[in-house]
Design a protein around this motif. Structure first.
Motif, PDB file in Angstrom:
ATOM      1  N   TYR A   1       0.931  -1.295   0.000  1.00 30.16           N
ATOM      2  CA  TYR A   1       0.067   0.011  -0.194  1.00 30.16           C
ATOM      3  C   TYR A   1       0.929   1.358   0.176  1.00 30.16           C
ATOM      4  N   LEU A   2       1.768   1.268   1.025  1.00 32.80           N
ATOM      5  CA  LEU A   2       2.739   2.452   0.999  1.00 32.80           C
ATOM      6  C   LEU A   2       3.499   2.629  -0.229  1.00 32.80           C
ATOM      7  N   MET A   3       4.046   1.382  -0.656  1.00 35.63           N
ATOM      8  CA  MET A   3       4.911   1.615  -1.857  1.00 35.63           C
ATOM      9  C   MET A   3       4.029   1.989  -3.279  1.00 35.63           C
ATOM     10  N   SER A   4       2.858   1.600  -3.390  1.00 38.47           N
ATOM     11  CA  SER A   4       2.009   2.155  -4.452  1.00 38.47           C
ATOM     12  C   SER A   4       1.990   3.474  -4.554  1.00 38.47           C
ATOM     13  N   ARG A   5       2.152   4.049  -3.183  1.00 39.12           N
ATOM     14  CA  ARG A   5       1.975   5.798  -3.306  1.00 39.12           C
ATOM     15  C   ARG A   5       3.662   6.352  -3.336  1.00 39.12           C
ATOM     16  N   GLY A   6       4.368   5.573  -3.629  1.00 40.65           N
ATOM     17  CA  GLY A   6       5.775   6.089  -4.080  1.00 40.65           C
ATOM     18  C   GLY A   6       6.903   6.086  -3.036  1.00 40.65           C
TER      19      GLY A   6
ATOM     20  N   ALA B   1       4.760  10.911   0.309  1.00 43.51           N
ATOM     21  CA  ALA B   1       4.304  10.236  -0.905  1.00 43.51           C
ATOM     22  C   ALA B   1       4.362  11.331  -1.982  1.00 43.51           C
ATOM     23  N   TYR B   2       3.958  12.519  -1.617  1.00 47.54           N
ATOM     24  CA  TYR B   2       4.425  13.687  -2.715  1.00 47.54           C
ATOM     25  C   TYR B   2       5.697  13.815  -3.182  1.00 47.54           C
ATOM     26  N   ASN B   3       6.439  13.951  -2.305  1.00 46.68           N
ATOM     27  CA  ASN B   3       7.886  14.270  -2.197  1.00 46.68           C
ATOM     28  C   ASN B   3       8.559  13.123  -3.146  1.00 46.68           C
ATOM     29  N   SER B   4       8.064  11.906  -2.941  1.00 47.51           N
ATOM     30  CA  SER B   4       8.757  10.857  -3.563  1.00 47.51           C
ATOM     31  C   SER B   4       8.190  10.702  -5.038  1.00 47.51           C
TER      32      SER B   4
END
Ligand SMILES: Nc1ncnc2c1ncn2[C@@H]1O[C@H](COP(=O)(O)OP(=O)(O)OP(=O)(O)O)[C@@H](O)[C@H]1O
Ligand SMILES: [Mg+2]
Lengths: 469, 257
Positions: free
Chosen positions: A421-426, B111-114
């Motif tokens: 889940y977290l990785m799917s958000r980058g 997440a945004y920064n990444s």
């Protein structure tokens, strides 16, 4: 990227560092009665303290090793040096430039202030924050607060020390408490007079100025009626120890209506056995809080306990542990309800990284006739990596029917779905794991003063380096 | 040659087969999506819609046995989920995870920064977030709550939409985002998607209901059955399903219930 980016994982990265100290006096390895007499003499102690030490020695020789908890079979008592007196004058010649780069880098990343780094690296024996400390000290002294290293405490206030020393943890309690009684050095002595509320946390700064600090330290804190204090010891920097054994004893006495919080953050060098006995007594309507973080070390056995001796007393125990590869954290807490209407809350959270092991061990005891006691126990273990281990040993001795005991335990592997889940958000895998770990510890971090929370945060990141990537 | 493999489409899925552990679920999927387009996948429970979404995003629980997925010219098959996110792929989950102890605002900033390869300041990001939350009519207290922890079903879906709005993906896959939303929430969510939509952004919406499609106005509607796309049409196909259910299509393709 920013400083949140971790450097490549390095399993062998060690935080500890050994500086070549010179000593005024360094005992030969092994423990003898003569050595104990010699220690006591060098410290110019009263006769009764020598007697206590000798009693400790006798108990130590008699008592068997604990057969439960962590594996202690590798400890060789004959190899240990029980007393050292560093010579700060001679060590002064060492400069910051002599400190290895990797240690400097560790300090940098943990965020230890420069002044403290010098001390920790062994190139200075006191903090430059001495002046700040003196100012605070002035404020305490005005109110009658006594705060000394234990050796000084004994010299200046022998009566108070004599009244309380060993009352909660007698030499006969266990083998390591006996050893500490025999060879203790350093630690803190605090007395807070009735009604005095010490606003800022007392920090164990000068504790580490004491000779041979950190090895067999002995701490005694007495908070008198309706007084209040928060004491913080340790720092998140790796504590290098010349010996393989750290065995402290801490006794806390909270008189009627007193509030005492004792926070420990410790991160021991990976070869150290950390075997500590911590006990407290809470009188009527008193509140004792143990907040205990254990990281590093080869094995830690530590179960801060509260003896609820007066009606309305409350115990709060927060035990946090992280175990890296080949480390075993056997930790928890005990609440002994020896008065009616007493309450306790135990929160244990542990993370075992790959190859590490955490154990929760706790005891809740309610004596017969102690009505309306309440206890809440919550233990959560998080396992990261294929060879992480975690186990729990919750003991209950509830001898009164009116007791209300709640016990909740969870053991979870770091969730694949959560990571995804977290990785799917980058977030990268490292970031995602770190996010989950910090989330797991968030509640604990919030109990720490800001500067400690920041240090703790970075420390956890460092600990993860070996296991992530 | 590689530029021809994806036929110039933003998303190009070719002959995709895959499943979970030993169970094959997808039995050959072909699909392409371009910027500015809205595609809808419908299909009965268990037909493989979420499996497709998860394989597209790179859920490690699933595997690919055959076929390729290209996104913006890159072969996705072996990429980590975070790499896919950085390429501009976003999945709004049917069942979003709860992450205790991690506050929404901190997580969203990371997440945004990444995804944007940026390092926006706390203050600037807070403003941005506030705006997006207003659009979704989310109470500002959500920013400091732990990620999805204790959220109601509908709140979780809104949290997914907030994440999408913050990350501004090139392709958003919405897996039953409309399920569990009350009527007002459905409108708010649909409007937020429409607001984000632009000629560069594609939307792939998985749904059981026509209602959300009335807002999103799909260009294409597909029916998925037993791991295959068995019918392709326009919005009228969704209407037909709402009227008639799936039996006719099962009969048409010769599958039993
Ligand atoms: N982890 C798993 N182990 C075994 N089977 C699984 C697993 N995950 C999914 N499946 C099976 O794969 C099939 C497709 O599931 P999927 O979730 O893709 O369906 P769906 O089309 O999204 O259904 P719904 O409309 O109910 O969401 C189902 O039969 C499901 O039981
Ligand atoms: Mg589904």
């Amino acid at each position: 990227m920013s400083d949140t980016q971790l450097k490549p994982a390095n399993q062998d990265y060690e935080y500890g560092w050994h500086s070549e100290h010179r000593y005024k006096f360094k005992a030969p390895p092994g423990l003898t009665e003569d050595l104990i007499k010699d220690i006591s003499k060098r410290k110019e102690e009263p006769e009764w303290m020598l007697e206590k030490r000798l009693e400790g020695f006798r108990e130590f020789m008699q008592k068997p090793m604990p057969t439960w908890g962590a594996d202690l079979s590798a400890i060789d008592f004959n190899e240990i040096i029980y007393y050292l007196q560093p010579d700060y004058q001679k060590n002064k010649n060492q400069t910051w430039d002599d400190v290895p780069d990797d240690l400097k880098e560790t300090f940098e990343r943990i965020g230890i202030p420069e002044a403290e780094r010098k001390f920790l690296a062994g190139v200075s024996n006191q903090f430059d924050s001495e002046s700040v400390y003196s100012k605070l000290k002035g404020a305490w002294e005005e109110k009658g607060v006594l705060f000394f290293d234990m050796d000084t405490g004994l010299k200046e206030h022998p009566d108070i020390v004599k009244e309380y020393f060993g009352t909660l943890i007698p030499a006969s309690d266990n083998k390591f408490a006996a050893l500490n009684t025999a060879v203790w050095s350093g630690g803190s002595f605090i007395y807070v007079p009735p009604g005095v509320k010490v606003g800022l946390p007392l920090q164990a700064y000068f504790r580490i100025n004491a000779e041979n600090a950190g090895q067999f330290e002995r701490t005694l804190i007495i908070v008198d009626k309706d007084a209040e204090v928060h004491y913080i010891e340790g720092c998140t920097s790796p504590s290098y120890s010349t010996n393989a054994l750290h065995s402290a004893v801490v006794e806390l006495i909270a008189h009627e209506g007193a509030t005492l919080r004792y926070t420990t953050l410790q991160n021991w060098y990976s070869s150290v056995y950390n075997l500590v006995t911590k006990r407290s007594k809470a009188e009527k309507n008193a509140r004792v809080e143990w907040i205990d973080y254990n990281g590093g070390s080869k094995a830690t056995m530590k179960y801060p306990s509260v003896y609820l001796a007066g009606e309305g007393a409350h115990a709060e125990i927060v035990s946090i542990a992280t175990a890296n590869k080949d480390q075993h954290q056997d930790t928890g807490g005990k609440a002994i309800h020896a008065a009616p209407n007493t309450t306790s809350k135990v929160t244990a959270k542990s993370i075992s990284f790959d190859g590490g092991r955490t154990s929760y061990r706790g005891l809740i005891k309610v004596y017969p006739g102690m009505e309306n006691c309440k206890s809440d126990i919550e233990c959560d273990a998080l396992m990261m990596g294929p060879n992480a281990e975690s186990d729990t040993y919750p003991y209950m001795e509830i001898e009164d029917d009116t007791a209300q005991i709640e016990h909740e335990a969870t053991v979870s592997k770091i969730g694949e779905e959560q990571l995804f889940y977290l990785m799917s958000r980058g977030l990268t895998e490292e970031q995602a794991k770190r996010t989950i770990v910090h989330g797991f510890l968030d509640e604990f971090e919030r109990t720490l003063p800001m500067e400690y929370a920041v240090e703790f945060n970075r420390l956890v990141d460092l600990q993860m380096e070996g296991s992530v990537g | 040659m590689s530029d021809t493999k994806h036929n110039g489409n933003m998303l190009e899925i070719k002959g995709l087969k895959g499943g979970v552990e030993d169970t094959p679920i997808l039995r050959g999927i072909d699909l392409s999506v371009n910027g500015g387009e809205v595609h809808a996948i419908m299909g009965p429970n268990g037909s493989g819609k979420s499996t497709l979404a998860n394989i597209l995003m790179g859920n490690p629980r699933f595997h690919i046995s055959e076929g390729e997925m290209y996104f913006r010219g890159e072969l996705l098959n072996e990429l980590e989920p975070d790499e896919r996110a950085r390429l501009g792929l976003f999945l709004a989950f049917q069942y979003p995870s709860e992450i205790p102890g991690v506050s929404m605002d901190k997580f969203l900033r990371d997440a945004y920064n990444s995804v944007k390869q940026d390092s926006v300041s706390v203050g600037k990001f807070a403003k941005k977030l506030r705006k997006k939350m207003d659009d979704l009519e989310m109470d500002e207290s959500f920013a400091s709550r732990y990620l999805n922890e204790g959220f109601s079903g509908g709140e979780k879906k809104r949290s997914e939409m907030l994440q999408m709005a913050v990350l501004e993906p090139k392709l958003a896959v919405l897996d039953e985002t409309d399920s569990g939303l009350d009527i007002d929430a459905l409108r708010i969510v649909a409007e937020s998607v429409n607001k984000l939509k632009n000629p560069e952004m594609g939307v792939l919406v998985i749904t059981h209901y026509q209602r959300i499609l009335q807002y999103l106005e799909p260009d294409y509607v597909y029916i998925m059955l037993q791991g295959r796309i068995v019918e392709k049409g326009g919005p009228e196909l969704a209407e037909k399903l709402e009227d008639k259910g799936y039996d006719w299509i099962r009969e048409k393709v010769g599958l039993e219930g």
